[in-house]
Design a protein around this motif. Structure first.
Motif, PDB file in Angstrom:
ATOM      1  N   ARG A  45      -4.453  -2.934  -8.484  1.00 21.21           N
ATOM      2  CA  ARG A  45      -5.229  -2.933  -7.247  1.00 21.21           C
ATOM      3  C   ARG A  45      -6.702  -3.266  -7.494  1.00 21.21           C
ATOM      4  O   ARG A  45      -7.439  -3.573  -6.556  1.00 21.21           O
ATOM      5  N   LEU A  81       0.436  -4.484  -3.491  1.00 19.00           N
ATOM      6  CA  LEU A  81      -0.734  -3.690  -3.867  1.00 19.00           C
ATOM      7  C   LEU A  81      -1.817  -4.589  -4.442  1.00 19.00           C
ATOM      8  O   LEU A  81      -3.010  -4.391  -4.174  1.00 19.00           O
ATOM      9  N   ILE A  89      -1.179  -3.264   2.348  1.00 17.98           N
ATOM     10  CA  ILE A  89      -0.723  -1.882   2.224  1.00 17.98           C
ATOM     11  C   ILE A  89       0.112  -1.461   3.424  1.00 17.98           C
ATOM     12  O   ILE A  89      -0.339  -1.535   4.570  1.00 17.98           O
ATOM     13  N   SER A 125       3.150   1.699   4.683  1.00 15.16           N
ATOM     14  CA  SER A 125       3.628   3.043   4.360  1.00 15.16           C
ATOM     15  C   SER A 125       5.048   3.060   3.820  1.00 15.16           C
ATOM     16  O   SER A 125       5.513   4.099   3.364  1.00 15.16           O
ATOM     17  N   ASN A 185       5.978   1.101   1.305  1.00 13.74           N
ATOM     18  CA  ASN A 185       5.928   0.548  -0.042  1.00 13.74           C
ATOM     19  C   ASN A 185       6.590   1.530  -1.012  1.00 13.74           C
ATOM     20  O   ASN A 185       6.232   2.707  -1.058  1.00 13.74           O
ATOM     21  N   CYS A 228       4.462   3.609  -3.324  1.00 11.11           N
ATOM     22  CA  CYS A 228       3.870   4.741  -2.622  1.00 11.11           C
ATOM     23  C   CYS A 228       4.843   5.917  -2.625  1.00 11.11           C
ATOM     24  O   CYS A 228       4.484   7.055  -2.969  1.00 11.11           O
ATOM     25  N   ILE A 233      -5.035   9.074  -4.470  1.00  6.29           N
ATOM     26  CA  ILE A 233      -4.221   7.968  -3.964  1.00  6.29           C
ATOM     27  C   ILE A 233      -3.912   8.095  -2.480  1.00  6.29           C
ATOM     28  O   ILE A 233      -3.959   7.107  -1.743  1.00  6.29           O
ATOM     29  N   PHE A 234      -3.600   9.323  -2.019  1.00  7.82           N
ATOM     30  CA  PHE A 234      -3.151   9.539  -0.642  1.00  7.82           C
ATOM     31  C   PHE A 234      -4.236  10.230   0.185  1.00  7.82           C
ATOM     32  O   PHE A 234      -4.905  11.139  -0.285  1.00  7.82           O
ATOM     33  N   GLU A 242      -7.811   0.480   3.662  1.00  7.85           N
ATOM     34  CA  GLU A 242      -6.743   0.181   2.711  1.00  7.85           C
ATOM     35  C   GLU A 242      -6.996   0.784   1.337  1.00  7.85           C
ATOM     36  O   GLU A 242      -6.317   0.451   0.370  1.00  7.85           O
ATOM     37  N   PHE A 275      -3.528   5.360   0.244  1.00  7.88           N
ATOM     38  CA  PHE A 275      -2.192   5.175   0.791  1.00  7.88           C
ATOM     39  C   PHE A 275      -1.963   6.107   1.978  1.00  7.88           C
ATOM     40  O   PHE A 275      -2.445   7.242   1.990  1.00  7.88           O
ATOM     41  N   PRO A 292       4.053   8.328   2.721  1.00  6.43           N
ATOM     42  CA  PRO A 292       5.219   7.424   2.696  1.00  6.43           C
ATOM     43  C   PRO A 292       6.087   7.599   3.941  1.00  6.43           C
ATOM     44  O   PRO A 292       6.366   8.720   4.370  1.00  6.43           O
TER      45      PRO A 292
END
Length: 556
Positions: free
Chosen positions: A75, A95, A100, A102, A104, A107, A160-161, A538, A541, A544
């Motif tokens: 990324r 990525l 991006i 949800s 993916n 993720c 990440i999230f 973006e 994440f 998911p």
């Protein structure tokens, strides 16, 4: 809620998946307070440490949601996906171009791997706390290790999230949503765990691969850097430095030598082994082994999948000026890009980090035959996870290039540079910050040693020149210098994207400026970047999509 059922199953099964002496036992069934004793602890701890492997149900979960976080370097401006083309592991390609969604799978796999690991930590915490035959001192050590592991897994997630459920050992996950707690709440929780762990654990690791108090301090130093609490970052970095337990490698190549596992710079590392049918190799980086067909058709590393390539932008960052210093401003850099015939000065860490056509790769001549999709991804296949292919400890055939080489999640050079950065951001002692950065650069300079094998550079073809900074004249100059040093020293180790994220937290708009400029410049070498664009929404994440569907309305 399918995912939560998996967590319960894993917690009950206590499946063992790790290595080193402590991790060789295979527990079965569940432990109760009256049965729990010291003999059960290794299995419980092994189960919790196993989350570092991210290899629970199959290979692809490790590839797509790896603990080594190479997919997040993809990324950044450091790396390309690699492999056979853009459609292979297309989720990672998305990525790379900042597309991006949800759903993916990377993720999802990252989310599941870490929450599975956290569930194991909680199971071990419960059993150890309730055990009657374990001494208080030993309980503190065990629980300190588990708190450090939980902090590691949550820190990995919160970087990440944007929205996460905070599941602790005393809550029912079926009633925890993903919106109650903010990222700030998670950072507070993580720091609390690590401060407690630092006080609970001893100074010496009970066994290779297990944590001591300085592991907690090093991780806490990094967490404080993310929340810009620079005074605390400095304090905990100093604890690690002053402990006397760590030192820089003598040679940059040492991080790729099995004989130096758990030595020198290694603070927190994935423990790997080729025993037990290769069950505990570095699955997270297994795709990232060079194709390795040389000009004579020899396969040095088998037919590696050849994912994870350095970008041209990264290669160019290793150019140095007449004094051996990196170019900190783009407008001062030479127009000539790094290539086989580049005539300017170079930091030798380039040739320890990526393969370069016409130069040695672990003692063998690297050519375009080593590159699986040269026309798409160019030449810079990653090196750091590859040992000398002549080492008999490397697996011959599948899994390609696998070996007992550990992977360092956090090493000493990282801590030195974090302390330097903390001093710089406080504008406190630029002289000491300069000395810390120069320590790391001295290692790079002494690594140009033709007697050290396997040879990874060619001083007859490249002019290697690493100089030391005479001083940091201003805070702004020092900030640029330490940020560049982090890029050069830690390249292709899973750190660059997260550094960009935290610098963006300090300077909003930083990451989109860096990345959108990168997309434009790199598009001349890799056309699929032509329309790539990153926006502010973006960076993190979303939860998911599969987890939202399985949450019975708890997750948004």
């Amino acid at each position: 809620m399918k995912t939560r059922k998996y967590i319960a199953i894993l917690a009950s099964a206590l499946t063992l998946s790790a290595c080193s002496d402590m991790l060789d036992l295979k527990p079965n069934g569940q432990f109760t307070a009256d049965l729990m004793g010291e003999e059960a602890v290794p299995g419980l701890l092994a189960s919790a440490y196993a989350g570092l492997e991210a290899h629970f149900f199959g290979n692809n979960e490790a590839f797509a949601g790896p603990s080594t976080n190479w997919i997040f370097d993809v990324r950044s401006d450091d790396a390309l996906k690699g492999g056979g083309g853009v459609t292979m592991e297309a989720n990672i390609h998305q990525l790379e171009i900042s597309n991006i969604f949800s759903d993916n799978v990377s993720c999802l796999n990252k989310w599941q791997n870490n929450y599975y690991a956290i569930s194991r930590v909680h199971r071990a915490m419960e059993a150890i706390r309730n055990a009657e035959s374990i001494t208080e001192e030993n309980k503190n050590q065990y629980l300190g290790e588990l708190k450090t592991l939980r902090a590691f897994y949550y820190f990995d997630l919160v970087k990440i999230f944007e929205h996460l459920p905070m599941i602790t050992e005393d809550c029912d996950p079926n009633y925890v949503d993903n919106k109650t707690y903010t990222q700030a709440d998670f950072y507070k929780f993580i720091k609390s765990d690590l401060r407690a762990a630092y006080e609970m654990m001893g100074e010496t690791s009970p066994q290779a691969g297990r944590f001591n108090k300085y592991c907690a301090a090093a991780l806490l130093c990094k967490v404080y850097a993310f929340t810009q609490q620079w005074d605390s970052c400095e304090i905990y970095a100093s604890y690690v430095i002053n402990s006397g337990k760590y030192e820089l490698y003598n040679n940059y190549l040492d991080m790729s030598k099995i004989d130096y596992n758990n030595m020198y710079e290694s603070i927190i590392a994935l423990q790997c082994s080729t025993a037990d049918d290769n069950a505990h190799i570095n699955w997270s980086n297994l795709l990232n082994v060079t194709y390795s067909y040389d000009a004579n058709g020899k396969q040095c590393y088998g037919t590696g999948d050849d994912f994870f390539y350095g970008s041209q932008n990264l290669a160019d960052a290793f150019r140095t000026d007449a004094d051996g210093l990196p170019y900190l401003d783009a407008d001062g850099a030479p127009a000539e890009h790094v290539s086989e015939n580049y005539s300017g000065n170079l930091d030798p860490r380039l040739d320890f980090t990526v393969g370069r056509i016409g130069f040695p790769f672990r003692g063998e001549l690297y050519t375009d035959k080593w590159c699986r999709a040269y026309d798409v991804y160019g030449e810079y296949s990653g090196k750091k996870n590859c040992i000398d292919h002549n080492d008999p400890r490397m697996v011959q055939g599948w899994p390609w290039g696998a070996s007992p080489l550990n992977f360092a999640f956090l090493r000493y050079a990282d801590v030195l540079l974090l302390k330097a950065e903390a001093l710089i951001e406080q504008n406190k002692d630029l002289g000491e910050a300069c000395s810390l950065v120069n320590e790391v650069r001295q290692k790079a300079a002494r690594s140009v040693d033709p007697t050290y094998l396997p040879v990874d550079f060619d001083a007859t073809k490249a002019h290697y020149n690493v100089g030391l900074y005479p001083s940091f004249p201003t805070q702004d100059y020092a900030r640029k210098a330490v940020r560049m040093e982090r890029r050069l020293e830690l390249a292709m180790e899973g750190h660059r994207w997260f550094d960009l994220v935290r610098w963006n937290m300090m300077e909003p708009g930083y990451i989109t400026t860096v990345m959108n400029n990168y997309f434009k410049s790199e598009a001349q070498f890799h056309s699929y970047y032509q329309d790539a664009q990153m926006s502010d929404n973006e960076i993190f994440f979303p939860t998911p999509y599969a987890e939202v569907l399985n949450s019975n309305g708890l997750y948004q």
